[in-house]
Design an enzyme around this catalytic site. Structure first.
Site, PDB file in Angstrom:
ATOM      1  N   LYS A 114       6.046  -0.325   5.766  1.00 40.92           N
ATOM      2  CA  LYS A 114       7.258   0.163   5.023  1.00 40.92           C
ATOM      3  C   LYS A 114       8.609   0.624   6.732  1.00 40.92           C
ATOM      4  O   LYS A 114       9.496  -0.025   6.703  1.00 40.92           O
ATOM      5  CB  LYS A 114       7.439   1.371   4.324  1.00 40.92           C
ATOM      6  CG  LYS A 114       6.622   1.979   3.209  1.00 40.92           C
ATOM      7  CD  LYS A 114       7.567   2.792   2.226  1.00 40.92           C
ATOM      8  CE  LYS A 114       6.545   1.991   0.697  1.00 40.92           C
ATOM      9  NZ  LYS A 114       6.618   3.162   0.200  1.00 40.92           N
ATOM     10  N   LYS A 197       1.545  -8.944  -3.201  1.00 35.87           N
ATOM     11  CA  LYS A 197       1.518  -8.044  -5.469  1.00 35.87           C
ATOM     12  C   LYS A 197       2.226  -8.256  -5.900  1.00 35.87           C
ATOM     13  O   LYS A 197       3.393  -8.306  -5.333  1.00 35.87           O
ATOM     14  CB  LYS A 197       1.147  -6.782  -4.820  1.00 35.87           C
ATOM     15  CG  LYS A 197       1.572  -6.404  -3.975  1.00 35.87           C
ATOM     16  CD  LYS A 197       1.342  -4.608  -3.723  1.00 35.87           C
ATOM     17  CE  LYS A 197       2.255  -3.941  -2.750  1.00 35.87           C
ATOM     18  NZ  LYS A 197       2.272  -2.364  -3.059  1.00 35.87           N
ATOM     19  N   LYS A 200       7.839  -3.469  -6.341  1.00 37.24           N
ATOM     20  CA  LYS A 200       9.475  -3.654  -7.117  1.00 37.24           C
ATOM     21  C   LYS A 200       9.982  -3.721  -5.647  1.00 37.24           C
ATOM     22  O   LYS A 200      10.875  -3.744  -5.121  1.00 37.24           O
ATOM     23  CB  LYS A 200       9.730  -1.803  -6.658  1.00 37.24           C
ATOM     24  CG  LYS A 200       9.313  -1.606  -8.384  1.00 37.24           C
ATOM     25  CD  LYS A 200       9.639   0.348  -8.040  1.00 37.24           C
ATOM     26  CE  LYS A 200       8.452   1.299  -7.871  1.00 37.24           C
ATOM     27  NZ  LYS A 200       7.915   2.127  -8.784  1.00 37.24           N
TER      28      LYS A 200
HETATM   29  P1  ADP Z   1       5.234  -0.555  -5.804  1.00 39.96           P
HETATM   30  O1  ADP Z   1       4.726  -1.205  -5.251  1.00 39.96           O
HETATM   31  O2  ADP Z   1       6.282  -1.917  -7.149  1.00 39.96           O
HETATM   32  O3  ADP Z   1       6.493  -0.083  -5.207  1.00 39.96           O
HETATM   33  P2  ADP Z   1       4.224   1.632  -6.254  1.00 39.96           P
HETATM   34  O4  ADP Z   1       4.042   2.065  -5.084  1.00 39.96           O
HETATM   35  O5  ADP Z   1       5.671   2.915  -7.274  1.00 39.96           O
HETATM   36  O6  ADP Z   1       4.865   0.166  -7.348  1.00 39.96           O
HETATM   37  O7  ADP Z   1       2.949   1.977  -7.279  1.00 39.96           O
HETATM   38  C1  ADP Z   1       2.577   2.941  -8.885  1.00 39.96           C
HETATM   39  C2  ADP Z   1       1.281   2.740  -9.096  1.00 39.96           C
HETATM   40  O8  ADP Z   1       1.402   1.445  -9.289  1.00 39.96           O
HETATM   41  C3  ADP Z   1      -0.026   2.519  -7.883  1.00 39.96           C
HETATM   42  O9  ADP Z   1      -0.940   3.514  -8.495  1.00 39.96           O
HETATM   43  C4  ADP Z   1       0.152   0.748  -7.480  1.00 39.96           C
HETATM   44  O10 ADP Z   1      -0.821   0.926  -7.079  1.00 39.96           O
HETATM   45  C5  ADP Z   1       0.232   0.385  -8.362  1.00 39.96           C
HETATM   46  N1  ADP Z   1       0.538  -0.764  -8.873  1.00 39.96           N
HETATM   47  C6  ADP Z   1       1.950  -1.106  -7.802  1.00 39.96           C
HETATM   48  N2  ADP Z   1       2.071  -2.723  -7.642  1.00 39.96           N
HETATM   49  C7  ADP Z   1       0.419  -2.862  -8.368  1.00 39.96           C
HETATM   50  C8  ADP Z   1       0.382  -4.045  -8.842  1.00 39.96           C
HETATM   51  N3  ADP Z   1       1.460  -5.589  -7.554  1.00 39.96           N
HETATM   52  N4  ADP Z   1      -0.991  -5.024  -9.119  1.00 39.96           N
HETATM   53  C9  ADP Z   1      -1.464  -3.377  -9.418  1.00 39.96           C
HETATM   54  N5  ADP Z   1      -0.970  -1.895  -9.076  1.00 39.96           N
HETATM   55  C10 ADP Z   1      -0.076  -1.792  -8.566  1.00 39.96           C
END
Ligand code: ADP
Ligand code: TRP
Length: 334
Positions: A114, A197, A200
């Site tokens: 980040k 992965k 967002k």
């Molecule tokens: P992002 O990575 O999209 O910003 P967050 O960090 O808010 O999402 O993640 C919220 C939850 O979703 C966490 O438990 C995270 O590990 C899970 N998560 C996010 N992206 C994935 C993914 N591509 N596959 C599996 N779990 C995910």
């Protein structure tokens, strides 16, 4: 004996969760509330590390809560709350910061990723201390298990280290939690770059399926998902990451084992397979979207549910903090 406790949080950083959030985390939250004492929250304190506008933060916090209820979190069985409503999170984060080494915080790869985006020196200090606030969230509730996606493993390791260190320095205070990560869904891939992965912050709109997405665009995205050379529908994470990702998605939504799906599509090619995946996803997300939209028409009811959640969470947080304050040597509050 009391049921084991689970706790997890999700940031209100978008207008919709995506399929990675849902399959990697939220779906497990819903399942675990049946057998566990469940605490879930909207991590708005974490969300301000990237300075959203106040209007955006307010909207996304409510939308996130509505989506969690819409996905099946039952306010009777689970305690769902907004992190900033329980002031103790910030207080415990400070105490844990004073027990964390600069080096161990600096090793966190999510911070490195980040901060690279903002530039090492202009990234906020909050991004640096983010995982310590996360540790506070978890330890506050004496959680046994933390259901998350695979990208959170390192933060969970830090949390365990901080709990053990605190217990060793100040006496038994915190339960040492374990991650709860399901192998098949720990990393749902981006539809356009299946080795990355779905995320967002880094995926392109074409790479992400949003939980709140309308069937039309959703179908298009899946039909256009990157598949791999060849035409066989077989799981092969190294050589066929795109097909493997779609197979995993179809398998978890339908409960059909992957080998069975491979047999079903033998000789049929990618087109027929993707069409079915799209329908499965549309069908699974439709009721979530409908329930969420309905909840969002009644903001007062949503806020009432969140207030009840905050009251239950606060009771646990106060108890933990009494112990923490005493163990660390703060004088009792007059
Ligand atoms: P992002 O990575 O999209 O910003 P967050 O960090 O808010 O999402 O993640 C919220 C939850 O979703 C966490 O438990 C995270 O590990 C899970 N998560 C996010 N992206 C994935 C993914 N591509 N596959 C599996 N779990 C995910
Ligand atoms: N860091 C998590 C994420 O990006 C969100 C989060 C904050 C969390 N506090 C937590 C997850 C406590 C589990 C437990 O997804």
């Amino acid at each position: 004996m009391a049921s084991p406790r689970v706790l997890s949080g999700i940031q209100p950083t978008g207008d919709s969760f995506h399929l990675g959030n849902y399959l990697g985390a939220v779906r497990q939250w819903v399942a675990l509330q049946e057998t566990h004492d469940a605490f879930y929250f909207i991590a708005d304190l974490h969300a301000i590390t990237v300075n959203p506008s106040p209007a955006e933060l307010r909207r996304r916090t409510r939308v996130s809560a509505a989506q969690l209820f819409g996905a099946g979190i039952d306010p009777e069985r689970s305690t769902l709350f907004v992190q900033s409503h329980v002031r103790e999170h910030s207080e415990l984060a400070w105490i844990l910061m004073c027990n964390t080494g600069m080096g161990e915080a600096a090793r966190m790869t999510q911070f490195k990723d980040k901060s690279a985006k903002y530039g090492e020196t202009s990234a906020g200090v909050g991004l640096f201390t983010y995982p310590i606030l996360q540790a506070a969230d978890i330890l506050m509730y004496q959680a046994d298990y933390v259901p998350v996606g695979g990208d959170q493993k390192q933060h969970l390791e830090l949390t365990r280290d901080l709990a053990q260190r605190f217990n060793a320095r100040y006496g038994e205070t915190f339960n040492v939690p374990a991650p709860y990560i399901l192998k098949e869904v720990e990393k749902i891939g981006d539809l356009q770059e299946p080795l990355a992965k779905m995320s967002k912050s880094s995926s392109s709109p074409q790479g992400i399926i949003e939980v709140m997405e309308e069937p039309g665009p959703l179908r298009k995205k899946i039909m256009r998902a990157v598949t791999d050379t060849g035409s066989e529908v077989v799981a092969d994470p190294e050589n066929k990451p795109g097909v493997t990702n779609l197979l995993r998605i179809q398998s978890v939504f339908t409960g059909t084992p992957i080998p069975e799906l491979e047999a079903r599509y033998a000789g049929l090619g990618y087109g027929a397979f993707k069409k079915d995946v799209a329908e499965v996803v549309i069908e699974a997300l439709a009721p979530i979207r409908e329930r969420t939209e309905k909840l969002l028409t009644n903001e007062a009811e949503l806020d009432r549910l969140l207030a009840a959640g905050a009251a239950r969470a606060s009771a646990v947080a106060r108890e933990t903090m009494e112990l923490v304050r005493d163990h660390i040597g703060f004088l009792p509050k007059p």
